[in-house]
Design an enzyme around this catalytic site. Structure first.
Site, mmCIF file in Angstrom:
data_model
loop_
_atom_site.group_PDB
_atom_site.id
_atom_site.type_symbol
_atom_site.label_atom_id
_atom_site.label_comp_id
_atom_site.label_asym_id
_atom_site.label_seq_id
_atom_site.Cartn_x
_atom_site.Cartn_y
_atom_site.Cartn_z
ATOM 1 N N ASP A 67 -14.405 64.198 9.098
ATOM 2 C CA ASP A 67 -13.245 64.917 8.038
ATOM 3 C C ASP A 67 -13.090 63.878 6.940
ATOM 4 O OD1 ASP A 67 -12.351 62.631 9.690
ATOM 5 O OD2 ASP A 67 -10.916 63.626 10.568
ATOM 6 N N ASN A 135 -0.853 62.994 19.121
ATOM 7 C CA ASN A 135 -0.522 64.386 19.329
ATOM 8 C C ASN A 135 -1.445 65.348 19.813
ATOM 9 O OD1 ASN A 135 -1.917 64.840 16.898
ATOM 10 N ND2 ASN A 135 -0.267 65.505 15.823
ATOM 11 N N HIS A 137 -4.675 65.647 18.420
ATOM 12 C CA HIS A 137 -5.622 66.129 17.295
ATOM 13 C C HIS A 137 -6.776 65.540 17.495
ATOM 14 C CE1 HIS A 137 -4.131 63.003 14.469
ATOM 15 N NE2 HIS A 137 -5.655 62.795 14.294
ATOM 16 N N GLU A 142 -4.703 69.825 13.764
ATOM 17 C CA GLU A 142 -3.645 69.322 14.399
ATOM 18 C C GLU A 142 -3.115 70.151 15.177
ATOM 19 O OE1 GLU A 142 -2.408 66.484 13.673
ATOM 20 O OE2 GLU A 142 -2.086 65.836 11.651
HETATM 21 C C1 GLP Z 1 -7.438 60.216 12.329
HETATM 22 C C2 GLP Z 1 -8.733 60.836 12.180
HETATM 23 C C3 GLP Z 1 -9.297 61.349 13.783
HETATM 24 C C4 GLP Z 1 -9.019 59.919 14.483
HETATM 25 C C5 GLP Z 1 -7.683 59.616 14.598
HETATM 26 C C6 GLP Z 1 -7.239 58.440 15.319
HETATM 27 O O1 GLP Z 1 -6.267 61.227 12.551
HETATM 28 N N1 GLP Z 1 -8.960 61.996 11.396
HETATM 29 O O2 GLP Z 1 -10.695 61.628 13.595
HETATM 30 O O3 GLP Z 1 -9.217 60.443 15.973
HETATM 31 O O4 GLP Z 1 -7.062 59.231 13.388
HETATM 32 O O5 GLP Z 1 -7.565 57.277 14.965
HETATM 33 P P1 GLP Z 1 -7.439 56.015 15.693
HETATM 34 O O6 GLP Z 1 -8.828 55.969 16.438
HETATM 35 O O7 GLP Z 1 -7.451 54.847 14.675
HETATM 36 O O8 GLP Z 1 -6.005 55.903 16.748
#
Ligand code: GLP
Length: 239
Positions: A67, A135, A137, A142
């Site tokens: 993304d 949440n 995702h 989402e």
């Molecule tokens: C963002 C990214 C996701 C990732 C999420 C959790 O939303 N788009 O791909 O999994 O954050 O991030 P973290 O690993 O920092 O908790």
């Protein structure tokens, strides 16, 4: 789903990193799907170490990231492109021409088709690394999102904005992102999802033990035939 619980993030980084390195050594031109966020950073540290020690070369791999934010230039310090340069790509011998990113500022329909085609033409993703949002995702799909195939433009939820705003110290965090669709993620041959810390425990429980529902996008992984969930004890707390 294969669930593995480790003592700490370093052990997760090593375990996931070993799976990636053995694939790269077996199939040097393999296709790897990478994720951003804090969770996969120990994996990127392990890959960098192995590269520095001469145990693996990434020169023939192709990469796809999940993304990218919209409304942000590609080289902005908070773009996911910059994140990957700083945490992995700038430290190993990956060929810059084989690094694929979604363009958060392109026309949505054209960009979706371009990315889906590029993944298909590469032969498909051999291993996709995933994190999970609080949440539930995955990438930026989402809760409530349709299980669509191709990349699409999402409006980020307040939970995601709250979790990620800390990284934006000079400008407000973008409210939109382009993300690989759940369908494309599910086509990956192997998936490794990493979750660490208490804040992920509820999402992890819903992903593994809850119903398969768009309300918890990660729950769709129950239907994938080769997925490893790597957790620390805090993230596994509610299982
Ligand atoms: C963002 C990214 C996701 C990732 C999420 C959790 O939303 N788009 O791909 O999994 O954050 O991030 P973290 O690993 O920092 O908790």
């Amino acid at each position: 789903m294969e669930i593995r619980v480790y003592r700490n993030e370093k052990e997760i980084g090593e375990a996931a990193g070993k799976i990636i390195c053995s694939l790269v050594n077996e199939k040097p031109d393999c296709v790897l799907g990478f994720a951003t966020g804090a969770s996969p950073v120990p994996v990127y540290e392990y890959l960098t170490e192995q590269y520095n020690e001469g145990k693996v070369s990434f020169k023939d791999i192709t990469t796809f990231n999940l993304d990218e934010y919209c409304e942000l230039p590609k080289n902005h310090k908070n773009s996911y492109y910059t994140f990957m340069q700083e945490n992995l790509f700038g430290k190993i011998d990956v060929n810059p021409e084989k690094i694929n990113f979604l363009d958060g500022n392109a026309d949505e329909a054209t960009e979706s088709k371009r990315y889906a085609r590029a993944i298909e033409e590469s032969g498909g993703i051999d291993i996709q690394i995933l994190g999970i949002g609080r949440n539930g995702h995955i990438a930026f799909n989402e809760p409530g999102a349709e299980f669509t195939d191709e990349a699409w433009k999402v409006t980020l939820t307040q939970s995601t904005i709250d979790a990620n705003s800390k990284y934006f110290d000079d400008i407000p965090m973008p409210r939109h992102a382009m993300t690989m669709g759940i369908g494309s993620i599910m086509k990956s041959k192997k998936i490794i999802l990493i979750a660490t810390g208490n804040a992920k425990a509820e999402a992890v429980k819903n992903m593994i033990n809850g119903p398969v529902t768009p309300l918890c996008p990660a729950s769709i992984l129950q239907q994938h035939k080769d997925v490893i969930i790597m957790l620390d004890e805090a993230a596994a707390n509610l299982l």
